[in-house]
Write an enzyme that holds these catalytic residues in place. Structure first.
Site, PDB file in Angstrom:
ATOM      1  CE  LYS A   1      -0.973   2.500   2.941  1.00  0.00           C
ATOM      2  NZ  LYS A   1      -0.441   3.845   3.375  1.00  0.00           N
TER       3      LYS A   1
ATOM      4  CB  THR B   1       2.753   6.465   4.249  1.00  0.00           C
ATOM      5  OG1 THR B   1       2.999   7.503   5.153  1.00  0.00           O
ATOM      6  CG2 THR B   1       1.482   5.796   4.717  1.00  0.00           C
TER       7      THR B   1
END
EC number: 2.3.1.35
Length: 413
Positions: free
Chosen positions: A194, A205
């Site tokens: 992701k 992230t």
């Protein structure tokens, strides 16, 4: 001019596979446990079900504010010697900058997963992604883990649910699978990732994990993963921000049989490293293609640099240049911005010979458009340059005078 129908497909239609090939002895899945709004998957699990001992390797964020799950997973990985049987991942909350309570929550997720997976000799790793600074709704998660543990499976649908459950700002779930042959045996690799914002070298992230049924020792797997991540997830850039949570985990159970791969000086080790590196590059490219606000997928390739480190440094500097990104977004063939970034890349002075530096735009099909050759500017066909720059994906070639292998770096603008 014929227009490809793919131009009108969504990213999900273009990049989410309809089927896959998956490694033996792994079960995965994803459910909604109550972190996100109703019916949105937010908890994923992977479990080794082969009956054979699995080993894991990991690469973690370089951010000084390491999230609780990063700290806990690194601690478990070291104490267990890599004997990992399962992974638990939540999305919607990063459990980052949450103090001692955050560490307690991460450890409680591990304990609940160990119980659900019936781990005795082995352990679980934990990952989280989402908003920074908030406590996890730990009650919801701990209630969801045993439920999820009963719903795991090995089908394409289960892997897709797993990929969906780790998404945050992603516009599509990212998953890749492949088969490969080694020493006369057939093995499989499958993984999910992701990430769409806060993406830059040294990861950001960005979570990812993949599994293989190939037999490999923990030390060999760690070496392979470090090599692969450096050439994939650590070679992508969207916005130049680095996160508190990024983690890439590889787990292998040897369920497909064959001799153990442990000696780094063997052809089998080199072959497995090549397979995993190519796999990681494919998975990482999906992260770039989903970059927040991104319109183009650009591969920057540096050829004949003095060293691998110099090539990576130059490619990264160009990829993160705001002026370069602005030019590419505007379809502006201002190659001077590329040269400028090359010039201030933090490499030794002898690494860049200005009289032997060449720059080109490289379309996915057709001949490269040469912009600078051995320090001398070329007459640029502006129409052809515009045609290349208007494409969703293309490459930039930078050639120096030293004889070395090429280095790729992926950026999105």
């Amino acid at each position: 001019m014929r227009i490809s129908p793919r131009l009108f497909l969504s990213k999900a239609e273009r990049f989410v596979p309809k089927s896959g090939v998956y490694p033996q002895g792994f079960a995965v899945g994803g459910i909604h446990c109550g972190i996100k709004k109703p019916d949105v998957l937010d908890l994923a699990m992977l479990q080794n079900t082969s009956g054979k001992d699995a080993v894991a390797a990991a690469v973690f964020t370089q951010n000084k504010f390491k999230a609780a799950p990063v700290q806990v997973s690194a601690e478990i990985l070291e104490k267990s010697g890599g004997a990992i049987n399962s992974l638990i991942v939540n999305s919607g909350n990063a459990n980052a900058v949450t103090g001692t309570k955050g560490l307690e929550d991460a450890r409680s997720m591990v304990a609940a997963t160990d119980e659900a997976a019936k781990n005795t000799k082995t352990a679980s790793l934990v990952m989280s992604t989402g908003v920074i600074g908030n406590r996890l709704p730990i009650g919801n998660i701990l209630s969801g883990i045993p439920v999820l543990g009963q719903q795991l499976g090995s089908t394409h649908a289960h892997w897709l649910q797993c990929a969906q459950a780790i998404c945050t700002t992603d516009s599509f779930p990212k998953m890749v699978s492949k088969q490969f042959s080694l020493n006369g045996n057939t093995y499989a690799l499958a993984g999910v990732a992701k990430g769409a914002g806060m993406i830059c070298p040294n990861m950001a992230t960005l979570l990812g994990f993949f599994a293989t049924d190939a037999p490999v020792s923990r030390s060999a797997l760690q070496s392979i993963l470090a090599f692969a991540v450096d050439r994939s997830f650590n070679s992508i850039s969207v916005d130049g921000d680095m996160s508190t949570n990024d983690t890439i985990v590889a787990i292998a159970n040897g369920a497909a049989g064959g001799p153990l791969i442990e000696n780094e000086d063997t052809p089998a080790f080199a072959a497995l490293r090549g397979e995993i590196t190519a796999f990681a590059q494919q998975l990482a490219s999906l992260v770039v293609r989903d970059g927040e606000g991104a319109t183009k997928f650009i591969t920057i390739r540096v050829v004949n640099a003095k060293s691998y480190a110099d090539a990576k440094c130059v490619a990264s500097t160009v990829a993160n240049s705001s002026l370069f990104k602005t030019a590419m977004f505007g379809n502006d063939a201002n190659w001077g911005r590329i040269l400028c970034a090359i010039g201030y890349a933090p490499v030794s002075g002898s690494s860049v010979d200005t009289t032997r530096t060449s720059v080109s735009f490289v379309p996915s099909e057709g001949e490269p458009l040469r912009l600078l050759v051995n320090g001398e500017p070329e007459t640029v066909d502006e129409n052809r340059a515009l045609e290349i720059l208007q494409k969703r994906g293309f490459g930039g070639g930078n050639r120096f005078g030293h004889r070395r292998k090429p280095r790729g770096h992926i950026s999105d603008v």
